[in-house]
Design a protein around this motif. Structure first.
Motif, short mmCIF file in Angstrom:
data_model
loop_
_atom_site.label_atom_id
_atom_site.label_comp_id
_atom_site.label_asym_id
_atom_site.label_seq_id
_atom_site.Cartn_x
_atom_site.Cartn_y
_atom_site.Cartn_z
N ILE A 69 -7.55 6.06 5.42
CA ILE A 69 -7.49 6.34 3.98
C ILE A 69 -7.70 5.04 3.21
O ILE A 69 -7.48 3.95 3.76
N PRO A 70 -8.14 5.13 1.94
CA PRO A 70 -8.44 3.91 1.19
C PRO A 70 -7.20 3.11 0.81
O PRO A 70 -6.14 3.69 0.57
N HIS A 71 -7.35 1.81 0.76
CA HIS A 71 -6.30 0.90 0.33
C HIS A 71 -6.91 -0.20 -0.54
O HIS A 71 -8.13 -0.39 -0.54
N THR A 72 -6.03 -0.94 -1.21
CA THR A 72 -6.49 -2.12 -1.95
C THR A 72 -5.62 -3.32 -1.56
O THR A 72 -4.56 -3.15 -0.97
N VAL A 73 -6.10 -4.50 -1.91
CA VAL A 73 -5.33 -5.74 -1.71
C VAL A 73 -5.26 -6.40 -3.08
O VAL A 73 -6.27 -6.90 -3.58
N PHE A 104 0.09 -6.51 -2.79
CA PHE A 104 0.43 -5.12 -2.48
C PHE A 104 -0.82 -4.26 -2.56
O PHE A 104 -1.89 -4.73 -2.95
N CYS A 105 -0.68 -3.01 -2.18
CA CYS A 105 -1.76 -2.04 -2.32
C CYS A 105 -1.51 -1.26 -3.60
O CYS A 105 -0.44 -0.66 -3.73
N SER A 106 -2.45 -1.29 -4.52
CA SER A 106 -2.21 -0.66 -5.81
C SER A 106 -2.20 0.87 -5.72
O SER A 106 -1.71 1.54 -6.62
N ILE A 107 -2.72 1.42 -4.63
CA ILE A 107 -2.68 2.88 -4.44
C ILE A 107 -1.33 3.30 -3.86
O ILE A 107 -0.79 4.35 -4.19
N HIS A 108 -0.80 2.43 -3.00
CA HIS A 108 0.50 2.70 -2.36
C HIS A 108 1.37 1.45 -2.56
O HIS A 108 1.46 0.61 -1.68
N PRO A 109 2.00 1.34 -3.72
CA PRO A 109 2.70 0.07 -4.06
C PRO A 109 3.82 -0.31 -3.10
O PRO A 109 4.30 -1.45 -3.16
N LYS A 110 4.23 0.62 -2.25
CA LYS A 110 5.25 0.24 -1.27
C LYS A 110 4.66 -0.62 -0.14
O LYS A 110 5.40 -1.22 0.63
N MET A 111 3.35 -0.63 -0.06
CA MET A 111 2.69 -1.48 0.94
C MET A 111 2.63 -2.89 0.39
O MET A 111 1.94 -3.15 -0.60
N THR A 112 3.36 -3.81 1.00
CA THR A 112 3.36 -5.19 0.51
C THR A 112 3.14 -6.17 1.65
O THR A 112 3.36 -5.85 2.82
CU LIG Z 1 -2.72 1.66 0.34
#
Ligand SMILES: [Cu+2]
Length: 118
Positions: A69-73, A104-112
């Motif tokens: 699935i897509p993520h960002t940095v 963090f990932c702006s799509i899933h802010p819990k990803m840091t």
């Molecule tokens: Cu993400």
């Protein structure tokens, strides 16, 4: 006699020449090894790995999305920001200053994660 002298001179010249080339290659190799390194962070299963990355100044970090699935940095302090990375897409950033760079990932802010530049 003259001839053998010139052959001797030629041989010495050749040996010096080859020696110089060898030394040249060695120093080329050494400078290649001293080049700023590229370090990879994998994005997989909703996490950055390694979560904390410690690198010397001048290192390029490449994030690769290994998730399906897509993520960002996105840097918390606005220092860097990737576009949306689809599977197997990459984002690179070169850290030219020392410091701690949380992101963090702006799509899933819990990803840091964070990059510590020394
Ligand atoms: Cu993400």
């Amino acid at each position: 006699m003259r001839r053998s002298v010139s052959i001797a001179v030629l041989t010495v010249t050749l040996v010096i020449g080859i020696g110089t080339i060898t030394i040249g290659q060695n120093s080329l190799l050494a400078s290649a090894q001293q080049k700023p390194e590229t370090t990879e962070v994998k994005i997989d299963n909703f996490s950055f790995g390694p979560e904390t990355l410690t690198i010397p100044v001048g290192t390029t970090v490449t994030w690769t999305n290994r998730d399906d699935i897509p993520h960002t940095v996105v840097s918390t302090d606005g220092v860097f920001k990737s576009k949306v990375l689809d599977t197997d897409e990459k984002f690179s950033f070169t850290f030219s200053k020392a410091g701690t760079f949380p992101y963090f990932c702006s799509i899933h802010p819990k990803m840091t994660g964070k990059v510590v530049v020394q």
